[in-house]
Design an enzyme around this catalytic site. Structure first.
Site, short mmCIF file in Angstrom:
data_model
loop_
_atom_site.label_atom_id
_atom_site.label_comp_id
_atom_site.label_asym_id
_atom_site.label_seq_id
_atom_site.Cartn_x
_atom_site.Cartn_y
_atom_site.Cartn_z
N HIS A 68 -89.48 -81.96 -40.77
CA HIS A 68 -89.89 -83.18 -40.47
C HIS A 68 -91.21 -83.23 -39.85
O HIS A 68 -92.08 -84.21 -40.27
CB HIS A 68 -88.90 -83.99 -39.55
CG HIS A 68 -87.71 -84.61 -40.26
ND1 HIS A 68 -87.94 -85.70 -40.91
CD2 HIS A 68 -86.57 -84.76 -40.11
CE1 HIS A 68 -86.93 -86.58 -41.27
NE2 HIS A 68 -85.96 -85.79 -40.90
N HIS A 125 -84.57 -78.29 -41.15
CA HIS A 125 -84.72 -79.66 -41.41
C HIS A 125 -85.47 -80.19 -40.55
O HIS A 125 -86.56 -81.08 -40.95
CB HIS A 125 -83.29 -80.22 -41.38
CG HIS A 125 -83.11 -81.69 -41.64
ND1 HIS A 125 -82.70 -82.20 -42.95
CD2 HIS A 125 -83.47 -82.97 -40.74
CE1 HIS A 125 -82.89 -83.52 -42.93
NE2 HIS A 125 -83.25 -83.91 -41.54
N GLU A 126 -85.57 -79.86 -39.32
CA GLU A 126 -86.52 -80.76 -38.13
C GLU A 126 -87.83 -80.24 -38.29
O GLU A 126 -88.62 -81.06 -38.22
CB GLU A 126 -85.65 -80.57 -36.90
CG GLU A 126 -84.15 -81.22 -36.56
CD GLU A 126 -84.08 -82.58 -37.24
OE1 GLU A 126 -85.09 -83.34 -37.18
OE2 GLU A 126 -82.89 -82.80 -37.52
#
Length: 164
Positions: free
Chosen positions: A134, A130-131
């Site tokens: 980003h 997820h990060e």
């Protein structure tokens, strides 16, 4: 340092790939802000882009393990690709089934220049994916299956914070 405000869906920085940090030691203030921002309850991770900084770094807080990676790269994704319940601080109030690998490994750097490797299953694997997404300008909504994505964008338009 300080807890920083989270940028919300629609902010262009969330769709912009981050730049590599060349002088690691100069990132100490950013890293402390990421750790402070991630340390609030219910936060598994925060990427620099989410606090308005277009540099490649994130902090995580998964099951009491707090840390960070500078210039992270996914080095391995394994296990099944499965739908995982996922939300995002930049898309508050929404939770959907995003497709994620059950095991992930990433490498990156610490402020002192040392290389570090982090691996995990379940929530840690999900947080790494997820990060790092980003930092590539990808929101979890893009990982949703077609029908789930339609539902997510309908719900998004109904959020009080959402502006057109």
């Amino acid at each position: 340092m300080s807890v920083r405000e989270i940028r919300l869906f629609g902010d262009p920085i969330l769709k912009t790939p981050s730049a590599e940090i060349r002088d690691l030691a100069s990132a100490s203030g950013l890293i402390q802000d990421l750790i402070d921002t991630t340390s609030l309850s219910g936060r598994a991770g925060v990427a620099a882009t989410q606090i308005g900084v277009g540099l490649s770094a994130f902090a995580y807080n998964v099951e009491g393990e707090i840390g960070y990676l500078i210039n992270p790269k996914i080095t391995e994704l394994s296990g099944d690709l499965v739908p995982m319940e996922e939300g995002c601080l930049s898309v508050p109030g929404l939770w959907h089934q995003a497709m994620r690998h059950t095991v992930a490994r990433a490498t990156g750097f610490q402020l002192d220049g040392s290389r570090i490797e982090i691996s995990g299953e379940g929530l840690m694997a999900q947080a790494l994916q997820h990060e790092i997404d980003h930092l590539s300008g990808i929101l979890y909504l893009e990982r949703l299956e077609k029908q789930e994505r339609k539902l997510a964008f309908k719900a998004l338009r109904e959020q009080a914070w959402f502006t057109r």
